[in-house]
Design a protein around this motif. Structure first.
Motif, PDB file in Angstrom:
ATOM      1  N   ASP A  54      23.884   3.583 -20.764  1.00 24.01           N
ATOM      2  CA  ASP A  54      23.999   5.299 -21.343  1.00 24.01           C
ATOM      3  C   ASP A  54      24.718   5.979 -20.655  1.00 24.01           C
ATOM      4  O   ASP A  54      25.174   7.103 -21.014  1.00 24.01           O
ATOM      5  CB  ASP A  54      22.454   5.614 -21.347  1.00 24.01           C
ATOM      6  N   GLY A  55      25.547   5.485 -19.591  1.00 24.34           N
ATOM      7  CA  GLY A  55      26.488   6.206 -18.765  1.00 24.34           C
ATOM      8  C   GLY A  55      26.037   7.156 -17.771  1.00 24.34           C
ATOM      9  O   GLY A  55      26.846   8.050 -17.362  1.00 24.34           O
ATOM     10  N   LYS A  56      24.800   7.067 -17.840  1.00 30.47           N
ATOM     11  CA  LYS A  56      24.064   8.233 -16.729  1.00 30.47           C
ATOM     12  C   LYS A  56      23.794   7.596 -15.354  1.00 30.47           C
ATOM     13  O   LYS A  56      23.365   6.476 -15.309  1.00 30.47           O
ATOM     14  CB  LYS A  56      22.687   8.776 -17.552  1.00 30.47           C
ATOM     15  N   THR A  57      23.902   8.446 -14.248  1.00 27.33           N
ATOM     16  CA  THR A  57      23.667   7.822 -12.742  1.00 27.33           C
ATOM     17  C   THR A  57      22.309   8.054 -12.822  1.00 27.33           C
ATOM     18  O   THR A  57      21.590   7.004 -12.219  1.00 27.33           O
ATOM     19  CB  THR A  57      24.431   8.737 -12.030  1.00 27.33           C
ATOM     20  N   ALA A  58      21.310   9.085 -13.067  1.00 23.76           N
ATOM     21  CA  ALA A  58      19.929   9.507 -12.938  1.00 23.76           C
ATOM     22  C   ALA A  58      19.351   8.762 -13.944  1.00 23.76           C
ATOM     23  O   ALA A  58      19.345   8.864 -15.205  1.00 23.76           O
ATOM     24  CB  ALA A  58      19.800  10.975 -12.876  1.00 23.76           C
ATOM     25  N   GLN A  59      18.710   7.493 -13.730  1.00 22.07           N
ATOM     26  CA  GLN A  59      17.949   6.462 -14.748  1.00 22.07           C
ATOM     27  C   GLN A  59      16.487   7.105 -14.503  1.00 22.07           C
ATOM     28  O   GLN A  59      15.909   7.238 -13.392  1.00 22.07           O
ATOM     29  CB  GLN A  59      17.967   5.180 -14.215  1.00 22.07           C
ATOM     30  N   LEU A  60      15.962   6.734 -15.453  1.00 20.26           N
ATOM     31  CA  LEU A  60      14.409   6.904 -15.657  1.00 20.26           C
ATOM     32  C   LEU A  60      13.626   5.466 -15.147  1.00 20.26           C
ATOM     33  O   LEU A  60      14.198   4.338 -15.164  1.00 20.26           O
ATOM     34  CB  LEU A  60      13.882   7.249 -17.064  1.00 20.26           C
ATOM     35  N   PRO A  61      12.764   5.443 -14.366  1.00 20.61           N
ATOM     36  CA  PRO A  61      11.975   4.576 -13.929  1.00 20.61           C
ATOM     37  C   PRO A  61      11.488   3.629 -15.001  1.00 20.61           C
ATOM     38  O   PRO A  61      11.098   4.062 -16.109  1.00 20.61           O
ATOM     39  CB  PRO A  61      10.869   4.913 -12.974  1.00 20.61           C
ATOM     40  N   PRO A  62      11.520   2.388 -14.904  1.00 19.41           N
ATOM     41  CA  PRO A  62      10.800   1.442 -15.897  1.00 19.41           C
ATOM     42  C   PRO A  62       9.584   1.975 -16.209  1.00 19.41           C
ATOM     43  O   PRO A  62       8.738   2.321 -15.205  1.00 19.41           O
ATOM     44  CB  PRO A  62      10.981   0.026 -15.295  1.00 19.41           C
ATOM     45  N   ALA A  63       9.019   1.750 -17.587  1.00 20.04           N
ATOM     46  CA  ALA A  63       7.683   1.934 -17.707  1.00 20.04           C
ATOM     47  C   ALA A  63       6.519   1.399 -17.451  1.00 20.04           C
ATOM     48  O   ALA A  63       6.846   0.063 -16.951  1.00 20.04           O
ATOM     49  CB  ALA A  63       7.573   1.851 -19.690  1.00 20.04           C
ATOM     50  N   GLY A  64       5.614   1.916 -16.789  1.00 20.00           N
ATOM     51  CA  GLY A  64       4.428   1.200 -16.131  1.00 20.00           C
ATOM     52  C   GLY A  64       4.603   1.136 -14.784  1.00 20.00           C
ATOM     53  O   GLY A  64       3.817   0.413 -14.191  1.00 20.00           O
ATOM     54  N   THR A  65       5.690   1.823 -14.151  1.00 20.96           N
ATOM     55  CA  THR A  65       6.073   1.437 -12.658  1.00 20.96           C
ATOM     56  C   THR A  65       5.211   2.698 -11.955  1.00 20.96           C
ATOM     57  O   THR A  65       5.059   3.680 -12.491  1.00 20.96           O
ATOM     58  CB  THR A  65       7.335   1.446 -12.231  1.00 20.96           C
ATOM     59  N   THR A  66       4.994   2.261 -10.622  1.00 20.92           N
ATOM     60  CA  THR A  66       4.271   3.346  -9.734  1.00 20.92           C
ATOM     61  C   THR A  66       5.076   3.564  -8.644  1.00 20.92           C
ATOM     62  O   THR A  66       5.585   2.547  -7.941  1.00 20.92           O
ATOM     63  CB  THR A  66       2.719   2.861  -9.435  1.00 20.92           C
ATOM     64  N   PRO A  67       5.455   4.860  -8.459  1.00 22.84           N
ATOM     65  CA  PRO A  67       6.087   5.071  -7.171  1.00 22.84           C
ATOM     66  C   PRO A  67       5.534   4.590  -5.900  1.00 22.84           C
ATOM     67  O   PRO A  67       4.408   4.665  -6.073  1.00 22.84           O
ATOM     68  CB  PRO A  67       6.494   6.657  -7.312  1.00 22.84           C
ATOM     69  N   VAL A  68       6.496   4.546  -4.925  1.00 19.34           N
ATOM     70  CA  VAL A  68       5.960   3.957  -3.593  1.00 19.34           C
ATOM     71  C   VAL A  68       4.867   5.206  -3.069  1.00 19.34           C
ATOM     72  O   VAL A  68       5.226   6.440  -2.937  1.00 19.34           O
ATOM     73  CB  VAL A  68       6.990   3.621  -2.772  1.00 19.34           C
ATOM     74  N   GLY A  69       3.817   5.062  -2.586  1.00 18.19           N
ATOM     75  CA  GLY A  69       2.912   5.993  -2.227  1.00 18.19           C
ATOM     76  C   GLY A  69       2.262   6.895  -2.934  1.00 18.19           C
ATOM     77  O   GLY A  69       1.389   7.681  -2.759  1.00 18.19           O
ATOM     78  N   PHE A  70       2.419   6.558  -4.426  1.00 23.12           N
ATOM     79  CA  PHE A  70       1.538   7.190  -5.134  1.00 23.12           C
ATOM     80  C   PHE A  70       0.472   6.232  -5.908  1.00 23.12           C
ATOM     81  O   PHE A  70       0.415   5.334  -5.796  1.00 23.12           O
ATOM     82  CB  PHE A  70       2.653   7.553  -6.538  1.00 23.12           C
ATOM     83  N   THR A  71      -0.762   7.085  -6.095  1.00 28.73           N
ATOM     84  CA  THR A  71      -2.009   6.416  -6.313  1.00 28.73           C
ATOM     85  C   THR A  71      -2.313   6.771  -7.825  1.00 28.73           C
ATOM     86  O   THR A  71      -2.379   8.315  -8.140  1.00 28.73           O
ATOM     87  CB  THR A  71      -3.141   6.832  -5.572  1.00 28.73           C
ATOM     88  N   ARG A  72      -2.450   5.806  -8.737  1.00 28.47           N
ATOM     89  CA  ARG A  72      -2.707   6.271 -10.289  1.00 28.47           C
ATOM     90  C   ARG A  72      -4.229   6.670 -10.406  1.00 28.47           C
ATOM     91  O   ARG A  72      -5.035   6.294  -9.626  1.00 28.47           O
ATOM     92  CB  ARG A  72      -2.406   5.077 -10.911  1.00 28.47           C
ATOM     93  N   PHE A  73      -4.350   7.887 -11.269  1.00 27.75           N
ATOM     94  CA  PHE A  73      -5.630   8.023 -11.505  1.00 27.75           C
ATOM     95  C   PHE A  73      -5.467   8.047 -13.304  1.00 27.75           C
ATOM     96  O   PHE A  73      -5.072   9.033 -14.018  1.00 27.75           O
ATOM     97  CB  PHE A  73      -5.927   9.300 -11.139  1.00 27.75           C
TER      98      PHE A  73
END
Length: 191
Positions: A54-73
């Motif tokens: 897509d020619g962009k540097t800032a990419q969205l994370p893949p769907a369903g991924t969890t950032p490091v240190g983040f707890t899902r609710f």
């Protein structure tokens, strides 16, 4: 060799080097010791990048991924999510003295201005015209049932998303701190 002769040769050599190096092009910045400190290799986030489709540097994370240190609710901010959390969500912390003490400190900081120091709904904001929240030990929940019967999931859901006049505290309290407050609220329910 005479020491004055050696000193004289050294001085002449240094002066010759200075004069020779100063006669270069005045616009030249000279040698760069670490060019990567001046000319970065990485792309800026808002810069076009040929490395991605897509020619962009800032990419969205893949769907369903969890950032490091983040707890899902994964319970929505709805009545169904509230009821589902009530059934499925249980505290992850043991009711130790340390967790209870930290929960009390967090409650006093974030909750007592509205709920009061003992959870009776007599916090300082009620003296400024705001409606009092129900008492943890005697009151009735706006979503049905006695406040003393609130489960881990209902309390955690309310802290995370807010309820009625209470806003969300998800940005002020991380998940572990929210669980400590839940422990302390359970203590207040028994008073």
């Amino acid at each position: 060799m005479n020491k004055y002769k050696v000193l004289g040769i050294a001085v002449v050599t240094v002066v010759t080097a200075i004069v020779a190096s100063s006669c270069k092009n005045k616009r030249s910045p000279g040698w760069e010791y670490a060019p990567n400190m001046y000319e970065k290799i990485a792309f800026d986030p808002d810069q076009a990048n040929p490395n991605f489709k897509d020619g962009k540097t800032a990419q969205l994370p893949p769907a369903g991924t969890t950032p490091v240190g983040f707890t899902r609710f994964d319970y929505p901010k709805t009545m169904d999510g509230y009821n589902q959390a009530s059934i499925e969500v249980k505290s992850i912390l043991a009711p130790t003295a340390k967790n209870m003490e930290e929960g009390k400190a967090l409650f006093m900081t974030f909750c007592s201005p509205c709920h009061g120091k003992t959870g009776e709904g007599d916090g300082i904001v009620t003296t400024h015209g705001f409606p009092p929240p129900p008492s943890y030990s005697k009151g009735q929940s706006s979503r049905g049932g006695a406040m003393k019967d609130l489960t881990d999931g209902k309390i955690y859901h309310t802290i995370t998303y807010g309820l009625n006049a209470m806003g969300s505290y998800a940005s002020q309290l991380n998940p572990e701190e929210r669980w400590k407050v839940v422990l302390y609220v359970h203590h207040l329910q028994t008073l």
